[in-house]
Design an enzyme around this catalytic site. Structure first.
Site, PDB file in Angstrom:
ATOM      1  N   MET A 117       0.819  -1.202   0.000  1.00  0.00           N
ATOM      2  CA  MET A 117       0.000   0.000   0.000  1.00  0.00           C
ATOM      3  C   MET A 117       0.859   1.260   0.000  1.00  0.00           C
ATOM      4  SD  MET A 117      -1.391   0.512   3.889  1.00  0.00           S
ATOM      5  CE  MET A 117      -1.677   2.246   3.645  1.00  0.00           C
ATOM      6  N   CYS A 118       0.275   2.331  -0.535  1.00  0.00           N
ATOM      7  CA  CYS A 118       0.886   3.655  -0.488  1.00  0.00           C
ATOM      8  C   CYS A 118      -0.237   4.675  -0.335  1.00  0.00           C
ATOM      9  CB  CYS A 118       1.760   3.918  -1.713  1.00  0.00           C
ATOM     10  SG  CYS A 118       0.860   4.003  -3.271  1.00  0.00           S
ATOM     11  N   HIS A 119      -0.055   5.881  -0.859  1.00  0.00           N
ATOM     12  CA  HIS A 119      -1.066   6.921  -0.717  1.00  0.00           C
ATOM     13  C   HIS A 119      -2.270   6.673  -1.625  1.00  0.00           C
ATOM     14  CE1 HIS A 119      -2.070  11.502  -0.819  1.00  0.00           C
ATOM     15  NE2 HIS A 119      -2.905  10.844  -0.049  1.00  0.00           N
ATOM     16  N   ILE A 176      -4.090   4.305   1.053  1.00  0.00           N
ATOM     17  CA  ILE A 176      -4.642   4.798   2.320  1.00  0.00           C
ATOM     18  C   ILE A 176      -5.755   5.809   2.068  1.00  0.00           C
ATOM     19  CG2 ILE A 176      -2.951   6.675   2.613  1.00  0.00           C
ATOM     20  CD1 ILE A 176      -4.061   4.476   5.519  1.00  0.00           C
TER      21      ILE A 176
END
Length: 104
Positions: free
Chosen positions: A61-63, A90
């Site tokens: 996961m990242c932004h 996120i």
């Protein structure tokens, strides 16, 4: 491979929690984060790959999902077979799962 935030939530709630690899920078995780993640910024992945177990399911996961998609592809090139990108990152988690999660 990809996974939607609702599916990740369901897996966590059912006790089938994958390793959630957060590839954002420290300052980003200080703003918003998920509990229990493995935190390795994207640029450090090649040097710290040994911290990620190939045998376990991994959700990256990242932004928003772009960096995590690149890391997912890289890990697959390195022989990881059970790795998925968290679609929307996120940000999607904050919008669709937990509105209390800060957005940035």
């Amino acid at each position: 491979m990809r996974i939607e935030v609702e599916e990740l939530r369901d897996r966590i709630q059912s006790g089938d929690r994958p390793v959630v690899l957060d590839v954002r920078e420290d300052w980003e995780r200080d703003v918003a984060s998920l509990e229990g993640t493995l935190n390795i910024p994207m640029a450090q992945i090649p040097a710290r790959m040994s911290e990620v177990t190939k045998d376990e399911p991994v959700v990256v996961m990242c932004h928003h999902g772009a960096r995590s998609w690149q890391v997912t592809a890289f890990l697959m090139q390195q022989g990881f077979t059970n790795v998925e990108n968290l679609e929307g990152g996120i940000h999607a988690w904050a919008e669709r799962i937990d509105p209390a999660t800060p957005r940035y």
